[in-house]
Design an enzyme around this catalytic site. Structure first.
Site, PDB file in Angstrom:
ATOM      1  N   MET A  30       0.848  -1.197   0.000  1.00  0.00           N
ATOM      2  CA  MET A  30       0.000   0.000   0.000  1.00  0.00           C
ATOM      3  C   MET A  30       0.889   1.254   0.000  1.00  0.00           C
ATOM      4  O   MET A  30       0.425   2.353   0.298  1.00  0.00           O
ATOM      5  CB  MET A  30      -0.940  -0.010   1.203  1.00  0.00           C
ATOM      6  CG  MET A  30      -1.890  -1.209   1.167  1.00  0.00           C
ATOM      7  SD  MET A  30      -3.467  -0.929   1.985  1.00  0.00           S
ATOM      8  CE  MET A  30      -2.943  -0.549   3.640  1.00  0.00           C
ATOM      9  N   GLY A  31       2.177   1.089  -0.296  1.00  0.00           N
ATOM     10  CA  GLY A  31       3.056   2.240  -0.469  1.00  0.00           C
ATOM     11  C   GLY A  31       3.593   2.810   0.832  1.00  0.00           C
ATOM     12  O   GLY A  31       3.524   2.196   1.888  1.00  0.00           O
ATOM     13  N   HIS A  34       9.130   1.712   3.478  1.00  0.00           N
ATOM     14  CA  HIS A  34      10.171   1.758   4.498  1.00  0.00           C
ATOM     15  C   HIS A  34      11.068   0.541   4.283  1.00  0.00           C
ATOM     16  O   HIS A  34      10.889  -0.213   3.300  1.00  0.00           O
ATOM     17  CB  HIS A  34       9.556   1.779   5.913  1.00  0.00           C
ATOM     18  CG  HIS A  34       8.515   0.728   6.140  1.00  0.00           C
ATOM     19  ND1 HIS A  34       8.795  -0.616   6.111  1.00  0.00           N
ATOM     20  CD2 HIS A  34       7.187   0.816   6.367  1.00  0.00           C
ATOM     21  CE1 HIS A  34       7.701  -1.309   6.338  1.00  0.00           C
ATOM     22  NE2 HIS A  34       6.695  -0.464   6.479  1.00  0.00           N
ATOM     23  N   HIS A  37       9.370  -2.832   3.428  1.00  0.00           N
ATOM     24  CA  HIS A  37       8.964  -3.024   2.025  1.00  0.00           C
ATOM     25  C   HIS A  37      10.193  -3.293   1.151  1.00  0.00           C
ATOM     26  O   HIS A  37      10.169  -4.150   0.261  1.00  0.00           O
ATOM     27  CB  HIS A  37       8.294  -1.758   1.482  1.00  0.00           C
ATOM     28  CG  HIS A  37       6.999  -1.404   2.135  1.00  0.00           C
ATOM     29  ND1 HIS A  37       6.867  -0.317   2.963  1.00  0.00           N
ATOM     30  CD2 HIS A  37       5.780  -1.985   2.062  1.00  0.00           C
ATOM     31  CE1 HIS A  37       5.605  -0.239   3.371  1.00  0.00           C
ATOM     32  NE2 HIS A  37       4.932  -1.244   2.849  1.00  0.00           N
ATOM     33  N   GLN A  61     -10.328  -2.781   2.352  1.00  0.00           N
ATOM     34  CA  GLN A  61      -9.810  -3.427   3.564  1.00  0.00           C
ATOM     35  C   GLN A  61      -9.813  -2.489   4.773  1.00  0.00           C
ATOM     36  O   GLN A  61      -9.278  -2.843   5.825  1.00  0.00           O
ATOM     37  CB  GLN A  61      -8.429  -4.032   3.321  1.00  0.00           C
ATOM     38  CG  GLN A  61      -7.308  -3.042   3.058  1.00  0.00           C
ATOM     39  CD  GLN A  61      -6.028  -3.749   2.638  1.00  0.00           C
ATOM     40  OE1 GLN A  61      -5.915  -4.242   1.527  1.00  0.00           O
ATOM     41  NE2 GLN A  61      -5.050  -3.816   3.532  1.00  0.00           N
ATOM     42  N   GLY A 148       5.313  -9.629   4.203  1.00  0.00           N
ATOM     43  CA  GLY A 148       6.081  -9.476   5.439  1.00  0.00           C
ATOM     44  C   GLY A 148       5.452 -10.254   6.583  1.00  0.00           C
ATOM     45  O   GLY A 148       4.232 -10.388   6.667  1.00  0.00           O
ATOM     46  N   SER A 186       6.593   0.151  10.223  1.00  0.00           N
ATOM     47  CA  SER A 186       5.202   0.220   9.760  1.00  0.00           C
ATOM     48  C   SER A 186       4.977   1.596   9.147  1.00  0.00           C
ATOM     49  O   SER A 186       5.480   2.601   9.681  1.00  0.00           O
ATOM     50  CB  SER A 186       4.258   0.030  10.944  1.00  0.00           C
ATOM     51  OG  SER A 186       2.941   0.399  10.582  1.00  0.00           O
ATOM     52  N   ARG A 188       2.361   3.102   9.423  1.00  0.00           N
ATOM     53  CA  ARG A 188       1.544   3.819  10.413  1.00  0.00           C
ATOM     54  C   ARG A 188       2.390   4.438  11.527  1.00  0.00           C
ATOM     55  O   ARG A 188       1.863   5.244  12.301  1.00  0.00           O
ATOM     56  CB  ARG A 188       0.475   2.885  10.995  1.00  0.00           C
ATOM     57  CG  ARG A 188      -0.597   2.540   9.970  1.00  0.00           C
ATOM     58  CD  ARG A 188      -1.765   1.782  10.565  1.00  0.00           C
ATOM     59  NE  ARG A 188      -2.900   1.746   9.679  1.00  0.00           N
ATOM     60  CZ  ARG A 188      -3.223   0.717   8.869  1.00  0.00           C
ATOM     61  NH1 ARG A 188      -2.481  -0.369   8.856  1.00  0.00           N
ATOM     62  NH2 ARG A 188      -4.275   0.794   8.075  1.00  0.00           N
TER      63      ARG A 188
END
Ligand code: PAF
Length: 304
Positions: A30-31, A34, A37, A61, A148, A186, A188
């Site tokens: 979802m881009g 970091h 990814h 989602q 991941g 993350s 987030r």
């Protein structure tokens, strides 16, 4: 690297690569890339000939009160990172491109594995994930797809979906990647202010200490879970949502640690809902504690 926005073009490029005898690798994302990814891309680059990374913040989602609108985005930075990882195609479809007929009427649902842990607080989440991943598998036709292990439940659900539907894709789990202070990478984490970012360390510390208890001989799940709960309770900025010991493959609850289990946590820290886990492999007195890898260690290891 080329950036592709249309499904038909991506399909044609992947057909062409397969026609030339190349294996196709897929890293769905979802881009807001970091090191986690990038380690997936590194592992995929090593294992496959033609590497497709998809960047799509999938609305189906996210629940109605979740962070879809706020989800961090940086297409320019992501394209530069993907280019540096020698990605062949970066796929960045619009919502209309992925869902031209509106919300899908066909939904892939994996029963059981999606019901507890994150599924309890996010009832629509995994149906959105499995449906979009099925679409991506169908468009790209990868021989191998890379996910991941931070999203441990997601990986188990996708593995089960792939097995149940006989999808011809080898699903590889890649190590969870940590910041130097132990916090799991993350997208987030971008929501955290300085105090919350420091407070968030308690999750990985609690998992590490749980691993130490298992190494010292503790095998009772409730004791291990209580240890995590007590440590996190002392940190007022972190609201623990769950801490659970589960079978690493089936995600069934486990009363005692034996074989391969996962100790998984989720917590709300400010605006960020964070998840983390440690995998414990217990064979009599032999214990392996797998907390993942530090950022910077290239993620070439994956679990078939
Ligand atoms: O893990 C993610 O980033 C997403 O859930 C995925 C697998 C890309 C599906 O949208």
């Amino acid at each position: 690297m080329i950036v592709v926005e249309r499904v038909e073009e991506l399909r044609a490029r992947c057909d062409e690569a397969r026609g030339a005898g190349k294996s196709v690798g897929l890293v769905p994302t979802m881009g807001f890339f970091h090191a986690g990814h990038r380690s997936l891309m590194g592992a995929a680059r090593q294992a496959t000939d033609f590497l497709v990374v998809t960047l799509f913040v999938n609305p189906t989602q996210f629940g109605p009160n979740e962070d879809l609108a706020a989800y961090p985005r940086d297409l320019e930075g992501d394209a530069a990172a993907a280019e540096a990882e020698r990605v062949d195609v970066l796929f960045v479809p619009s919502v209309d491109e992925m869902y031209p007929h509106g919300a899908p009427r066909t939904v892939v649902h994996v029963a059981g594995l999606t019901e507890g842990l994150c599924g309890a607080a996010r009832p629509v989440h995994f149906d959105g994930v499995t449906t979009v991943v099925t679409k991506l598998f169908s468009i790209v036709g990868p021989s191998t797809a890379f996910f991941g292990r931070k999203d441990f439940q997601q990986l188990a659900v996708i593995r089960r979906m792939t097995a149940d539907l006989d999808l011809p894709v080898d699903v590889r789990g890649c190590p969870l990647v940590r910041e130097p202070d132990g916090v799991a990478m993350s997208s987030r984490n971008a929501y955290l202010d300085d105090d919350e970012r420091i407070a968030a360390r308690v999750l990985s510390r609690a998992l590490r200490e749980a691993g130490d208890r298992v190494l010292a001989g503790e095998r009772r799940s409730d004791v291990i879970e209580a240890g995590v709960r007590d440590l996190v309770a002392a940190q007022p900025l972190v609201a623990l949502e769950y801490v659970e010991v589960r079978d690493a493959r089936t995600l069934e609850p486990r009363d005692a640690l034996d074989g391969e289990v996962v100790l998984a946590v989720a917590a709300q820290v400010g605006r960020a809902r964070l998840i983390d886990n440690v995998v414990l492999r217990v064979d009599g007195s032999h214990v392996e504690v797998d907390l993942g890898v530090p950022a910077g260690e290239r993620g070439t290891r994956s679990v078939p």
